[in-house]
Design an enzyme around this catalytic site. Structure first.
Site, PDB file in Angstrom:
ATOM      1  N   MET A 179     -34.044  26.793  64.768  1.00  0.00           N
ATOM      2  CA  MET A 179     -33.457  25.987  65.841  1.00  0.00           C
ATOM      3  C   MET A 179     -34.056  24.585  65.854  1.00  0.00           C
ATOM      4  O   MET A 179     -33.353  23.615  66.136  1.00  0.00           O
ATOM      5  CB  MET A 179     -33.637  26.668  67.201  1.00  0.00           C
ATOM      6  CG  MET A 179     -32.876  27.979  67.333  1.00  0.00           C
ATOM      7  SD  MET A 179     -31.127  27.857  66.919  1.00  0.00           S
ATOM      8  CE  MET A 179     -30.556  26.681  68.109  1.00  0.00           C
ATOM      9  N   GLU A 180     -35.325  24.464  65.531  1.00  0.00           N
ATOM     10  CA  GLU A 180     -35.958  23.145  65.476  1.00  0.00           C
ATOM     11  C   GLU A 180     -35.318  22.290  64.383  1.00  0.00           C
ATOM     12  O   GLU A 180     -35.050  21.103  64.590  1.00  0.00           O
ATOM     13  CB  GLU A 180     -37.466  23.298  65.249  1.00  0.00           C
ATOM     14  CG  GLU A 180     -38.234  23.763  66.460  1.00  0.00           C
ATOM     15  CD  GLU A 180     -38.055  25.246  66.836  1.00  0.00           C
ATOM     16  OE1 GLU A 180     -38.515  25.635  67.912  1.00  0.00           O
ATOM     17  OE2 GLU A 180     -37.450  26.014  66.054  1.00  0.00           O
ATOM     18  N   ASP A 227     -24.758   7.013  68.230  1.00  0.00           N
ATOM     19  CA  ASP A 227     -25.054   6.167  69.382  1.00  0.00           C
ATOM     20  C   ASP A 227     -25.338   4.725  68.971  1.00  0.00           C
ATOM     21  O   ASP A 227     -24.864   3.787  69.615  1.00  0.00           O
ATOM     22  CB  ASP A 227     -26.253   6.728  70.154  1.00  0.00           C
ATOM     23  CG  ASP A 227     -26.620   5.840  71.332  1.00  0.00           C
ATOM     24  OD1 ASP A 227     -25.746   5.600  72.192  1.00  0.00           O
ATOM     25  OD2 ASP A 227     -27.772   5.361  71.378  1.00  0.00           O
TER      26      ASP A 227
END
Length: 165
Positions: free
Chosen positions: A113-114, A128
Site C-alpha cells: 500500500m505504501e 496538480d
C-alpha cells in the site's frame, strides 16, 4: 480463494493483529503513468512549468505519502519504512511519464500500500502542477509489480498481465 483478513467473524472491519508475525525484510514495487500533451511533457522536461521542478516535487510528495500511508488508508499499520525510491521515465513517443516506486521495510507487515499510494500521489502531484496548461491529463495503470517478504512470499506480475475489467 484467499481469506480476507480485514474482517472479523461477524464481517466487521478490523485492523489485522500482526503481533504474532515474525519480522522479515519486505519490499514492494508499484508503477503508474501520467499521459499528457506532448507540449506539457516537453515543458516538464525543460523545467518550464511555472510552479517549479515538477518531478522533484512529485518525488517528495510520493515519499511523504508512503511515510503517511497508515494515516490515509484506514486499516494500514503506521510503519517506520526504511527506504522509498521513486523513478520517473518520460516517454516522448507515448506522451507520458512512467512512474516506478520501490519501498523497503523490515517488519511484520507488507509495504504494497505504501508503494501504491506513493505512486498515486506522485502522479497526482504531476497533474496538480501542470493542470493549468493540460487539464486532459490521464493517470493510468497504477499497479503492484512485485512484492517480497512475509508469509505469502514473493509476487511478481507477469509481463503483459493486464486484465480486462
Amino acid at each position: 480463494m484467499a481469506k480476507l483478513s480485514h474482517f472479523d467473524r461477524e464481517g466487521r472491519a478490523r485492523m489485522v493483529d500482526v503481533s504474532p508475525k515474525r519480522v522479515t525484510h519486505r519490499t514492494a514495487v508499484a508503477s503508474g503513468r501520467v499521459i499528457m500533451k506532448a507540449d506539457t511533457l516537453r515543458r516538464i522536461a525543460d523545467k518550464k512549468i511555472e510552479k517549479g521542478d515538477v518531478l522533484g516535487v512529485a518525488r517528495v510528495a510520493g515519499i511523504m505519502a508512503a511515510k503517511g500511508t497508515g494515516a490515509i488508508i484506514p486499516m494500514c499499520h503506521p510503519l517506520s519504512i526504511d527506504s522509498v525510491e521513486i523513478f520517473f521515465q518520460p516517454n516522448i513517443k507515448r506522451c507520458e511519464i512512467y512512474i516506478e516506486t520501490q519501498v523497503k521495510f523490515r517488519g511484520k507487515t507488507g509495504v504494497e500500500m505504501e508503494a501504491l499510494l506513493a505512486t498515486a500521489v506522485a502522479a497526482l502531484t504531476i497533474y496538480d502542477m501542470c493542470k493549468a496548461i493540460d487539464r486532459g491529463m490521464t493517470i493510468a495503470d497504477i499497479k503492484l509489480l512485485k512484492k517480497s517478504g512475509g508469509k505469502s512470499g514473493t509476487f511478481i506480475r507477469p509481463p503483459g498481465d493486464e486484465k480486462d475489467l
